[in-house]
Design a protein around this motif. Structure first.
Motif, mmCIF file in Angstrom:
data_model
loop_
_atom_site.group_PDB
_atom_site.id
_atom_site.type_symbol
_atom_site.label_atom_id
_atom_site.label_comp_id
_atom_site.label_asym_id
_atom_site.label_seq_id
_atom_site.Cartn_x
_atom_site.Cartn_y
_atom_site.Cartn_z
ATOM 1 N N SER A 16 -9.492 3.977 12.483
ATOM 2 C CA SER A 16 -10.336 5.129 12.189
ATOM 3 C C SER A 16 -10.311 5.354 10.685
ATOM 4 C CB SER A 16 -9.810 6.361 12.935
ATOM 5 O OG SER A 16 -10.662 7.475 12.740
ATOM 6 N N ASN A 17 -11.135 6.324 10.237
ATOM 7 C CA ASN A 17 -11.195 6.674 8.825
ATOM 8 C C ASN A 17 -11.629 5.472 7.979
ATOM 9 O OD1 ASN A 17 -11.044 8.174 6.505
ATOM 10 N ND2 ASN A 17 -8.895 8.755 6.742
ATOM 11 N N TYR A 18 -12.779 4.877 8.346
ATOM 12 C CA TYR A 18 -13.306 3.756 7.574
ATOM 13 C C TYR A 18 -14.827 3.801 7.521
ATOM 14 C CZ TYR A 18 -14.187 1.430 12.132
ATOM 15 O OH TYR A 18 -14.618 1.123 13.411
ATOM 16 N N TYR A 19 -15.373 3.112 6.515
ATOM 17 C CA TYR A 19 -16.821 2.955 6.329
ATOM 18 C C TYR A 19 -17.224 1.559 6.794
ATOM 19 C CZ TYR A 19 -16.066 6.616 2.723
ATOM 20 O OH TYR A 19 -15.715 7.761 2.037
ATOM 21 N N THR A 20 -18.458 1.408 7.222
ATOM 22 C CA THR A 20 -18.994 0.078 7.467
ATOM 23 C C THR A 20 -20.476 0.047 7.072
ATOM 24 O OG1 THR A 20 -19.246 -1.726 9.070
ATOM 25 C CG2 THR A 20 -19.505 0.523 9.910
ATOM 26 N N TYR A 21 -20.898 -1.065 6.506
ATOM 27 C CA TYR A 21 -22.302 -1.237 6.112
ATOM 28 C C TYR A 21 -22.575 -2.733 5.938
ATOM 29 C CZ TYR A 21 -21.117 -2.307 1.219
ATOM 30 O OH TYR A 21 -20.646 -2.911 0.075
ATOM 31 N N SER A 22 -23.841 -3.101 5.831
ATOM 32 C CA SER A 22 -24.244 -4.491 5.625
ATOM 33 C C SER A 22 -24.434 -4.753 4.138
ATOM 34 C CB SER A 22 -25.555 -4.786 6.362
ATOM 35 O OG SER A 22 -25.382 -4.666 7.754
ATOM 36 N N GLY A 23 -23.806 -5.827 3.654
ATOM 37 C CA GLY A 23 -23.887 -6.117 2.229
ATOM 38 C C GLY A 23 -23.734 -7.586 1.917
ATOM 39 N N SER A 24 -23.104 -7.851 0.784
ATOM 40 C CA SER A 24 -23.043 -9.216 0.263
ATOM 41 C C SER A 24 -21.658 -9.517 -0.281
ATOM 42 C CB SER A 24 -24.055 -9.388 -0.875
ATOM 43 O OG SER A 24 -23.611 -8.699 -2.035
ATOM 44 N N LEU A 25 -21.448 -10.778 -0.640
ATOM 45 C CA LEU A 25 -20.308 -11.144 -1.465
ATOM 46 C C LEU A 25 -20.497 -10.506 -2.837
ATOM 47 C CD1 LEU A 25 -19.958 -14.957 -0.630
ATOM 48 C CD2 LEU A 25 -18.560 -13.077 0.254
ATOM 49 N N VAL B 235 -14.590 -0.782 4.915
ATOM 50 C CA VAL B 235 -13.812 -0.272 3.784
ATOM 51 C C VAL B 235 -12.956 0.887 4.260
ATOM 52 C CG1 VAL B 235 -13.892 0.640 1.439
ATOM 53 C CG2 VAL B 235 -15.690 -0.933 2.226
ATOM 54 N N SER B 236 -11.662 0.752 4.108
ATOM 55 C CA SER B 236 -10.762 1.834 4.498
ATOM 56 C C SER B 236 -11.058 3.087 3.684
ATOM 57 C CB SER B 236 -9.308 1.416 4.288
ATOM 58 O OG SER B 236 -8.435 2.505 4.494
ATOM 59 N N GLY B 237 -11.113 4.220 4.365
ATOM 60 C CA GLY B 237 -11.359 5.488 3.681
ATOM 61 C C GLY B 237 -10.082 6.138 3.180
ATOM 62 N N LYS B 238 -8.948 5.424 3.328
ATOM 63 C CA LYS B 238 -7.661 5.978 2.903
ATOM 64 C C LYS B 238 -7.108 5.148 1.747
ATOM 65 C CE LYS B 238 -3.093 7.326 4.639
ATOM 66 N NZ LYS B 238 -2.187 7.328 5.817
ATOM 67 N N PRO B 239 -7.243 5.619 0.501
ATOM 68 C CA PRO B 239 -6.701 4.872 -0.637
ATOM 69 C C PRO B 239 -5.195 4.639 -0.491
ATOM 70 C CG PRO B 239 -8.207 6.561 -1.386
ATOM 71 C CD PRO B 239 -7.986 6.815 0.075
ATOM 72 N N VAL B 240 -4.744 3.488 -1.007
ATOM 73 C CA VAL B 240 -3.361 3.043 -0.864
ATOM 74 C C VAL B 240 -2.663 3.152 -2.221
ATOM 75 C CG1 VAL B 240 -1.888 1.100 -0.176
ATOM 76 C CG2 VAL B 240 -4.137 1.413 0.902
ATOM 77 N N PRO B 241 -1.417 3.624 -2.270
ATOM 78 C CA PRO B 241 -0.709 3.666 -3.556
ATOM 79 C C PRO B 241 -0.197 2.289 -3.968
ATOM 80 C CG PRO B 241 0.721 4.487 -1.814
ATOM 81 C CD PRO B 241 -0.627 4.240 -1.175
ATOM 82 N N ILE B 242 -0.179 2.030 -5.268
ATOM 83 C CA ILE B 242 0.415 0.810 -5.819
ATOM 84 C C ILE B 242 1.111 1.169 -7.121
ATOM 85 C CG2 ILE B 242 -1.726 0.146 -7.025
ATOM 86 C CD1 ILE B 242 -0.880 -2.795 -6.477
ATOM 87 N N SER B 243 2.261 0.569 -7.357
ATOM 88 C CA SER B 243 3.036 0.937 -8.544
ATOM 89 C C SER B 243 2.408 0.377 -9.813
ATOM 90 C CB SER B 243 4.484 0.448 -8.421
ATOM 91 O OG SER B 243 4.557 -0.943 -8.640
ATOM 92 N N THR B 244 2.649 1.054 -10.914
ATOM 93 C CA THR B 244 2.122 0.622 -12.201
ATOM 94 C C THR B 244 2.726 -0.715 -12.625
ATOM 95 O OG1 THR B 244 3.798 2.029 -13.236
ATOM 96 C CG2 THR B 244 1.595 2.949 -13.009
ATOM 97 N N VAL B 245 3.952 -1.002 -12.196
ATOM 98 C CA VAL B 245 4.596 -2.285 -12.516
ATOM 99 C C VAL B 245 3.798 -3.432 -11.918
ATOM 100 C CG1 VAL B 245 6.646 -3.712 -12.108
ATOM 101 C CG2 VAL B 245 6.905 -1.305 -12.738
ATOM 102 N N ARG B 246 3.324 -3.263 -10.700
ATOM 103 C CA ARG B 246 2.556 -4.326 -10.037
ATOM 104 C C ARG B 246 1.188 -4.514 -10.685
ATOM 105 N NH1 ARG B 246 5.011 -1.843 -4.556
ATOM 106 N NH2 ARG B 246 6.950 -3.031 -4.611
ATOM 107 N N LEU B 247 0.591 -3.419 -11.105
ATOM 108 C CA LEU B 247 -0.680 -3.531 -11.817
ATOM 109 C C LEU B 247 -0.508 -4.261 -13.141
ATOM 110 C CD1 LEU B 247 -2.103 0.043 -11.107
ATOM 111 C CD2 LEU B 247 -3.051 -2.109 -10.260
ATOM 112 N N ARG B 248 0.595 -3.989 -13.842
ATOM 113 C CA ARG B 248 0.847 -4.680 -15.115
ATOM 114 C C ARG B 248 1.038 -6.177 -14.888
ATOM 115 N NH1 ARG B 248 3.946 -0.022 -16.622
ATOM 116 N NH2 ARG B 248 5.880 -1.066 -16.006
ATOM 117 N N ALA B 249 1.689 -6.549 -13.777
ATOM 118 C CA ALA B 249 1.898 -7.969 -13.479
ATOM 119 C C ALA B 249 0.561 -8.670 -13.239
ATOM 120 C CB ALA B 249 2.804 -8.120 -12.265
ATOM 121 N N LEU B 250 -0.346 -8.006 -12.549
ATOM 122 C CA LEU B 250 -1.681 -8.571 -12.348
ATOM 123 C C LEU B 250 -2.400 -8.753 -13.684
ATOM 124 C CD1 LEU B 250 -3.040 -6.688 -9.196
ATOM 125 C CD2 LEU B 250 -3.067 -9.163 -9.506
#
Length: 309
Positions: free
Chosen positions: A228-237, A250-265
């Motif tokens: 539950s708590n998601y969007y759906t639609y027709s689209g593209s790559l 698309v999940s309607g619930k944003p997920v937390p991620i640490s700043t350390v992991r973002l820096r590694a990316l």
């Protein structure tokens, strides 16, 4: 004396300087890769080379508040294969010209599949990849109420009946992408992201574009299941050839991620310029219908009482 040659020196117009350095001094050479988000005008010029990128069902899009979209609550729950809760034998990590891709493999060639919800068929997981930015204010491809997030994960699937991603890519019901958006938080817990972060740092330090991870947890850790708590639609790559063959969830619930992991990316930019700001701008909706599934209790709490309060 050792001279370090950067990608900016090699991949821009400093050719004479580069020739001089190569001729007279020992160097540590950085490989020059392409960047589809910058080369040849970037996303705005993709339609010139890839006509489907100028189509009427392009992704990503700006999603409305989940309270404002058309609700369809008669979707059943998703049905996922048992492999979704099973540890993979190996996860291959690849840095490409459009970011980072991970691909889990299982013993006996088992596949991760999903059906149910708004899906009429069974879809097979092909790969998982990420889109992010140079800072926390940019990165996601989809936006929600015009809010941009720091990261977006895409789990790309193909329709089982077509036998492969290659066969499915040009079929109207060929592909499924399940997406999650992320917001930065100082500390978060995830074994998957712990392993990936270490691998990203290793790849950056060793100038490696492919590696393997063993001991990766079940995919439920990096792709939190939801019904539950998601969007759906027709689209593209969202990258060329921008095939309009994707059912988006698309999940309607944003997920937390640490700043350390973002820096590694972000550190992967050193081995591949495409590994940063690898997001396509939102595309016109062109009259497409966006539907959501949100259960009644969530709707009352979030969309009725939430607005009153």
């Amino acid at each position: 004396m050792k001279v370090y040659v950067t990608q900016e020196m090699v991949c821009t117009n400093n050719f004479l300087i580069f020739v001089y350095i190569v001729t007279f001094l020992p160097i540590q050479l950085v490989i020059c890769h392409g960047n589809i988000y910058v080369d040849d005008g970037g996303p705005k010029d993709w339609p010139n080379k890839y006509p489907q990128c100028g189509g009427n069902r392009q992704s990503p899009i700006n999603l409305p508040s989940i309270c404002d979209a058309l609700r369809i609550n008669n979707y059943g729950n998703f049905r996922r294969s048992k492999t979704f809760t099973k540890k993979p034998n190996n996860v291959k990590v690849s840095v490409t010209d459009h970011g980072v891709e991970i691909k889990p493999t299982y013993e006996y060639g088992e596949q991760v599949t999903i059906t149910g919800g708004p899906l009429q068929d069974t879809y097979v997981l092909e790969q998982i990849h990420f889109h992010w930015g140079s800072n926390n204010s940019v990165g996601s491809e989809h936006t929600i109420k015009s809010k941009v997030y720091a990261l977006e994960t895409h789990a790309v699937h193909y329709n089982f009946k077509y036998g492969s991603f290659k066969n499915a890519i040009n079929q109207s019901d060929g592909l499924l992408v399940i997406a999650y958006v992320y917001y930065p938080q100082w500390i978060t817990k995830s074994k998957s992201w712990n392993l990936l972060t270490k691998q990203f740092v290793y790849m950056s330090d060793t100038n490696t574009t492919e590696s393997d991870i063993t001991g990766f947890p079940a995919l439920t850790d990096i792709l939190p299941p939801f019904d539950s708590n998601y969007y759906t639609y027709s689209g593209s790559l969202t990258t060329p050839p921008c095939s309009e063959s994707v059912t988006w969830i698309v999940s309607g619930k944003p997920v937390p991620i640490s700043t350390v992991r973002l820096r590694a990316l972000r550190g992967l930019y050193g081995i591949q310029p495409g590994a940063i700001n690898n997001f396509r701008p939102v595309q016109p909706l062109n009259g497409r219908l966006i539907t959501v599934k949100i259960n009644e209790a969530e709707y009352i709490l979030k969309c009725i009482f939430g607005r009153i309060l």
